[in-house]
Write a protein that holds these residues in place. Structure first.
Motif, short mmCIF file in Angstrom:
data_model
loop_
_atom_site.label_atom_id
_atom_site.label_comp_id
_atom_site.label_asym_id
_atom_site.label_seq_id
_atom_site.Cartn_x
_atom_site.Cartn_y
_atom_site.Cartn_z
N LEU A 39 41.96 -51.13 -0.33
CA LEU A 39 40.74 -51.10 -1.13
C LEU A 39 40.01 -52.44 -1.03
CD1 LEU A 39 42.27 -48.64 -2.23
CD2 LEU A 39 41.62 -49.34 -4.55
N LYS A 40 38.78 -52.39 -0.52
CA LYS A 40 37.91 -53.56 -0.54
C LYS A 40 36.97 -53.41 -1.72
CE LYS A 40 34.56 -56.18 2.19
NZ LYS A 40 33.80 -56.24 3.48
N ILE A 41 37.08 -54.32 -2.67
CA ILE A 41 36.41 -54.19 -3.95
C ILE A 41 35.33 -55.26 -4.10
CG2 ILE A 41 36.75 -54.18 -6.46
CD1 ILE A 41 39.79 -53.60 -5.71
N GLN A 42 34.11 -54.83 -4.36
CA GLN A 42 33.01 -55.75 -4.61
C GLN A 42 32.76 -55.79 -6.11
OE1 GLN A 42 31.66 -57.35 -1.91
NE2 GLN A 42 30.60 -58.73 -3.35
N ARG A 43 32.83 -56.97 -6.68
CA ARG A 43 32.60 -57.15 -8.11
C ARG A 43 31.67 -58.35 -8.27
NH1 ARG A 43 37.95 -57.94 -10.98
NH2 ARG A 43 38.35 -55.89 -10.08
N PHE A 48 37.41 -58.56 -3.70
CA PHE A 48 38.84 -58.53 -3.96
C PHE A 48 39.49 -57.45 -3.12
CE2 PHE A 48 36.63 -59.89 -7.78
CZ PHE A 48 37.29 -61.05 -8.13
N ARG A 49 40.82 -57.45 -3.11
CA ARG A 49 41.56 -56.41 -2.40
C ARG A 49 42.61 -55.82 -3.32
NH1 ARG A 49 44.89 -58.78 2.59
NH2 ARG A 49 42.81 -59.46 3.19
N CYS A 50 42.87 -54.55 -3.13
CA CYS A 50 43.94 -53.84 -3.82
C CYS A 50 44.54 -52.84 -2.86
CB CYS A 50 43.40 -53.08 -5.05
SG CYS A 50 43.50 -53.96 -6.63
#
Length: 247
Positions: A39-43, A48-50
């Motif tokens: 998971l490439k997460i844009q906040r 971030f990564r998960c």
């Protein structure tokens, strides 16, 4: 807020551990875990990564604290730095956190991600079976966890790593985490055997006998060594089933 599993303490690394290892583990056999999702997460302005895992053609299960403004799921990956032909990158259409998720206590740290379109199932992209409702894994059961999380305070890995961990009794975990520990949680990782997950492994599955039993959740800030807390999937099976059927 940083996505984290453990505080960055150097003594978590066992003697002789090298960069490229999940704490005390090793590189996974390429594509031996076809259910794994990156998971490439844009906040905001941060990325971030998960981890996560494919439980239906259009659903990935992960931790609720892995939420973001935008999430892109990569399936069929082993080495993230390479454009592997097996990879499928799919944007997330909807993030469905558990309605009683609590950021402070990390209780109910579980989330379903509805993909923008169905994944194409192949030898390198596949589903994992989920546990049954109310099942409890016996202490001492050997399980495994995998992820692309950090391998030390300064090192990240782009290659899927894995480690074997034993399930710890609820009594032991309650004695350690009594302010937070709930029946919807489980623990894994022998405190005498420094093997564990680390930053960025959040959301990945704890797999026991080929079945997903737990989710790497956001542990308490005093969690500096094993055992580590996981979301107990069996507790949430009715919610998971009803949610996927209702969409």
């Amino acid at each position: 807020m940083l996505i984290l599993i453990l505080l960055p303490v150097a003594f978590l690394l066992p003697p002789g551990a090298e960069a490229g290892e999940i704490i005390g583990g090793q590189e996974a056999q390429p594509h031996s875990r076809p259910y794994m999702a990156y998971l490439k997460i844009q906040r905001g302005n941060e990325t971030f990564r998960c981890g996560g895992f494919l439980v239906a053609e259009n659903f990935v299960l992960t931790a609720a604290h892995c939420e973001g403004d935008e999430i892109t799921v990569t399936l069929g990956a082993h080495r993230l730095s390479e454009q592997e032909r097996s990879q499928q990158k799919i944007p997330v259409k909807r993030q469905i956190r558990h309605p009683r998720y609590n950021r402070e206590t990390t209780n109910n740290d579980i989330m379903l991600l509805q993909l923008h379109h169905k994944a194409r199932l192949t030898k390198k992209v596949g589903l994992i079976d989920l546990t049954s409702a109310h099942r409890r894994v016996s202490p001492g059961t050997m399980c495994s966890v995998a992820g692309w999380g950090m391998t030390s305070l300064t090192n990240t890995t782009n290659t899927l790593q894995e480690v074997n961990l034993s399930v710890i009794s609820d009594k032991t975990c309650y004695n350690r985490y009594h302010y937070y520990y709930r029946s919807s949680m489980m623990c894994a990782g022998d405190p005498d055997d420094q093997k564990s997950v680390y930053y960025g492994d959040s959301g990945g599955p704890l797999v026991c006998c080929g079945v997903a039993e737990g989710i790497v959740c956001k542990c308490m800030e005093n969690s500096i060594e094993p055992p580590v807390v996981y979301t107990r999937i069996s507790h949430f099976m009715p919610w998971i089933t009803d949610t996927m059927r209702g969409i």
